[in-house]
Design an enzyme around this catalytic site. Structure first.
Site, PDB file in Angstrom:
ATOM      1  N   ARG A  59       0.803  -1.231   0.000  1.00 26.30           N
ATOM      2  CA  ARG A  59       0.000   0.000   0.000  1.00 26.30           C
ATOM      3  C   ARG A  59       0.836   1.281   0.000  1.00 26.30           C
ATOM      4  NH1 ARG A  59      -3.100  -4.066   2.200  1.00 26.30           N
ATOM      5  NH2 ARG A  59      -1.021  -4.751   2.756  1.00 26.30           N
ATOM      6  N   THR A  60       1.780   1.384   0.936  1.00 29.02           N
ATOM      7  CA  THR A  60       2.488   2.657   1.122  1.00 29.02           C
ATOM      8  C   THR A  60       3.336   2.989  -0.105  1.00 29.02           C
ATOM      9  OG1 THR A  60       2.575   2.057   3.454  1.00 29.02           O
ATOM     10  CG2 THR A  60       3.873   3.971   2.783  1.00 29.02           C
ATOM     11  N   LYS A  87      25.908  -5.008  -2.152  1.00 29.92           N
ATOM     12  CA  LYS A  87      27.378  -5.150  -2.233  1.00 29.92           C
ATOM     13  C   LYS A  87      28.049  -4.473  -1.044  1.00 29.92           C
ATOM     14  CE  LYS A  87      27.035  -4.403  -7.173  1.00 29.92           C
ATOM     15  NZ  LYS A  87      27.389  -3.371  -8.159  1.00 29.92           N
ATOM     16  N   ARG A 109      11.338   3.831   3.845  1.00 31.62           N
ATOM     17  CA  ARG A 109      10.873   2.854   4.835  1.00 31.62           C
ATOM     18  C   ARG A 109      12.086   2.028   5.230  1.00 31.62           C
ATOM     19  NH1 ARG A 109       5.674  -1.112   4.638  1.00 31.62           N
ATOM     20  NH2 ARG A 109       4.724   0.865   5.239  1.00 31.62           N
ATOM     21  N   HIS A 137       4.713   5.841  11.592  1.00 28.57           N
ATOM     22  CA  HIS A 137       4.265   5.679  10.197  1.00 28.57           C
ATOM     23  C   HIS A 137       3.287   6.845   9.973  1.00 28.57           C
ATOM     24  CE1 HIS A 137       3.036   4.112   6.450  1.00 28.57           C
ATOM     25  NE2 HIS A 137       2.742   2.864   6.773  1.00 28.57           N
TER      26      HIS A 137
HETATM   27  N1   CP Z   1      -0.271  -0.039   5.925  1.00 28.35           N
HETATM   28  C1   CP Z   1       0.906  -0.314   5.369  1.00 28.35           C
HETATM   29  O1   CP Z   1       1.948   0.271   5.719  1.00 28.35           O
HETATM   30  O2   CP Z   1       0.850  -1.290   4.409  1.00 28.35           O
HETATM   31  P1   CP Z   1       2.070  -1.745   3.502  1.00 28.35           P
HETATM   32  O3   CP Z   1       3.069  -2.444   4.398  1.00 28.35           O
HETATM   33  O4   CP Z   1       1.470  -2.676   2.472  1.00 28.35           O
HETATM   34  O5   CP Z   1       2.679  -0.524   2.898  1.00 28.35           O
END
Ligand code: CP
Length: 311
Positions: A59-60, A87, A109, A137
């Site tokens: 999603r993100t 590497k 992320r 998040h």
């Molecule tokens: N909600 C969320 O962070 O989903 P993803 O891990 O699929 O990005």
């Protein structure tokens, strides 16, 4: 107020109600754009966004990419497993390499808490935290607030239950900061092993009995069990977890009859949430995904405005 007045979005902690409201109002405008036949505006033409995901995401990552494209930026999706990171190239050298292209935004992320903050200190680009370890998040919390507003009009005074693996959840942390700043009464429902020890000091109600905690709730936010962040010993078994902490239709009846059910995804159907609840008409889980694009457009756009004002 027409910009966030900051270079980066690293977390909700420290954001004011005015800043959060600005994101939500801006997202509302972008949601209208996304309903048109041509779902694109030229707002950030010529800007470049780098998606840098060191952890899996559906999603993100895709919604940040869509959001950036809808704003007419150029988007590069950096694939960590096929990059020189494998590497042994360091994080700072990787960032310096990306910076050499003159990127405007780095969306990151990472499994380690604090990595986006570290990058933000070493980069002129706007850094957006797409999830760092067990820390925050922020865009998930913003899209969750946006989704709640669509159903409940205002967040002030709502009873919002966050249920499950609070300890390992960056979604829970960002939501606690965001929803409390907006005036909600946040309750946590979890087994004792999943409650961070410092949370008592924050004046948040904690319930170790799910039926009790769900009574009268306007919003139920279920969390995924973060197995990848647990060292073991937190759960006797998935079956037992499901029996005591899983959201079933019977348990949903404890909440307000108009309650909505949320989950950031990905879901463990049959563990923290029964399939029939995930697919119930009170579930807004796919609306959360839809709203992720508009909210991420708003954040990218507003951070761009902040930089323009600095120049
Ligand atoms: N909600 C969320 O962070 O989903 P993803 O891990 O699929 O990005």
């Amino acid at each position: 107020m027409s910009s966030l007045g900051q270079k980066d979005l690293l977390g909700i902690r420290g954001m004011t109600r005015e800043q959060i409201s600005l994101v939500l109002e801006t997202a509302s405008g972008f949601k209208d754009v996304l309903k048109r036949d041509i779902k694109k505006v030229p707002a950030l033409r010529g800007r470049t966004v780098f998606n840098l995901f060191f952890e899996p995401s559906t999603r993100t990552r895709t919604s940040f990419e869509l959001a950036a494209k809808r704003l007419s930026t150029d988007v590069v999706n950096f694939s960590v497993p096929t990059s020189s990171v494998v590497k042994g190239e360091s994080l700072l050298d990787t960032i310096a390499t990306i910076e050499s292209y003159g990127v405007d935004y780095i969306i990151i992320r990472h499994a380690s808490s604090g990595v986006p903050h570290f990058i933000a200190q070493h980069s002129d680009a706007s850094v957006l935290n797409a999830g760092d370890g067990i820390n925050e998040h922020p865009t998930q919390a913003l899209l969750d607030a946006f989704t709640i507003m669509e159903h409940k009009t205002q967040i002030e005074g709502l009873k919002i239950a966050i249920v499950g693996d609070i300890l390992h959840s960056r979604v829970a942390k960002s939501n606690i900061y965001c929803l409390r700043e907006l005036g909600a009464e946040v309750r946590l429902i979890a087994p004792p092993t999943f409650v961070p020890s410092h949370i008592n000091e924050e004046g948040i109600d904690i319930h170790y009995d799910m039926d009790e905690g769900l009574k009268g709730a306007d919003v139920i936010m279920m969390l995924r069990i973060q197995r990848e962040r647990q060292g073991g010993g937190f759960l006797p078994s998935s079956d037992e977890y499901s029996r005591f902490w899983g959201l079933t239709r019977e348990r949903l009846n404890m909440a307000d009859p108009e309650a909505i059910v949320m989950h950031p995804g990905p879901m463990n159907r049959g563990i923290e949430i029964a399939s029939e609840v995930a697919d119930d008409e009170r579930s807004v889980i796919l609306e959360q995904v839809t709203n992720g694009v508009a909210v991420r457009m708003a954040v990218i756009y507003l951070l761009g405005r902040s930089k323009e004002k600095e120049q």
